[in-house]
Design an enzyme around this catalytic site. Sequence first.
Site, PDB file in Angstrom:
ATOM      1  N   ASP A  57      -7.163   0.692   0.118  1.00 52.00           N
ATOM      2  CA  ASP A  57      -5.920  -0.009   0.459  1.00 52.00           C
ATOM      3  C   ASP A  57      -5.587  -1.077  -0.581  1.00 52.00           C
ATOM      4  OD1 ASP A  57      -5.825   1.528   2.720  1.00 52.00           O
ATOM      5  OD2 ASP A  57      -6.576  -0.026   4.067  1.00 52.00           O
ATOM      6  N   GLU A  96      -4.225   0.488  -3.850  1.00 53.70           N
ATOM      7  CA  GLU A  96      -2.825   0.922  -3.700  1.00 53.70           C
ATOM      8  C   GLU A  96      -1.880  -0.269  -3.615  1.00 53.70           C
ATOM      9  OE1 GLU A  96      -3.694   5.172  -1.404  1.00 53.70           O
ATOM     10  OE2 GLU A  96      -3.106   3.400  -0.255  1.00 53.70           O
ATOM     11  N   ASP A 107       0.865   3.880  -3.048  1.00 55.86           N
ATOM     12  CA  ASP A 107       0.458   5.270  -2.860  1.00 55.86           C
ATOM     13  C   ASP A 107       1.430   6.209  -3.564  1.00 55.86           C
ATOM     14  OD1 ASP A 107      -1.086   7.444  -1.455  1.00 55.86           O
ATOM     15  OD2 ASP A 107       0.867   7.762  -0.541  1.00 55.86           O
ATOM     16  N   GLU A 153       0.831  -1.200   0.000  1.00 55.57           N
ATOM     17  CA  GLU A 153       0.000   0.000   0.000  1.00 55.57           C
ATOM     18  C   GLU A 153       0.867   1.252   0.000  1.00 55.57           C
ATOM     19  OE1 GLU A 153      -2.642   0.006   3.317  1.00 55.57           O
ATOM     20  OE2 GLU A 153      -3.200  -2.097   3.030  1.00 55.57           O
TER      21      GLU A 153
END
Length: 373
Positions: A144, A147, A50, A46
Amino acid sequence: MFDQERINDIQNMIGYTFKNQELLEQAFTRRSYSMENGGENNEILEFIGDAALNLVAVKILREEFGYFNKKKQQNPNYYYRWETYESTFSSDKDEGQLTEIKKRIVRKSTLADAIDDLGLQNYLIMGRGDRKKHVEQSNSTKEDLFEAIIGAIALDTSWDINTIQEVVENIIDIDDIIGSDEDSYIEEIQNWSLKHYDVLPDYSVCNYLPSEMNFGTPDWASPNSMWTLMHSSKRGEFDSNTKYASLLALEDIPCWFIGYGHSKNMAREEASRLAYEYLDDQNRLWTIQDEIENPCKKMAVNQLEILARRGYFSLPTYDFYEEYDEDGNPIWRCECHISEEDIYYWSTASSKKDAKKDAAWGMLKHVLDMEEN
């Protein structure tokens, strides 16, 4: 835990085939499962995803709205020869506008909706607590997961930004997000198509450089191809800064619209402008009069509100004043006003409801430009 059939299903949905399939499985493994059974979970993916997503969003905006200015300089070896080179960088949007669009691309609801549309949350590997709470239905969980998938792809491709971008654009409708940025010909044409046919217009975009041969580009992109002679089309102008061409086709319209620009968005905008002007010439634009099929006094209050909620003007306001006739009976005066209009419509009646209805009817006839009976 993932059999090959499940892996193949996920890869087909996201449009990417993993070299290391264990990364794909890790992207779907929640911390609750690893706490109960050991192994790695998707939290570090994640974090990586991101960062990768933010980079991709900036790259997309650079391609959509950014371009290098071109200058000419004299070749020192040839007195009469000038060479074109890329100089400073410009953008059709300022920093604040780009920031707002980027926020829309990476915000939680965008990522969650993308996961939800594909049903990828149903493949999550979770512990007993997560399953009991049905956390797969949470937007945060879906964000989540999105990502983590991007983070897994970033590692699997050794940060091949073009491949990561392809996957992001496969999952997210970037054109829809960018097209909703502001009032534009793109938005006008999208609204027109949705109102008439309940579908978004079909855009095609390709690279097109006026000074090059453009091998492999579609025939429609070149103004000198046989395609131009064989199809009814309206075409924009291009110059030395042109990098993209866009073809716009509309349902039930016997004409194609081709725009050029230094960014993908500018090419689409130009094609949309040509389409808008064509529809205007043909008296086929959707107007405020088309919104209300049967304007009438009985429904005037509701019909005014419908127009307001569809963006034609702000919600009307109503002010009431109680008066009395010679016999002492109450008379209600109602004034209807819309902030964008410089006029008030008023009416009097023995009840507030009838006074409001009459005042709204006067305003409705005004905004619809109806002739007074």
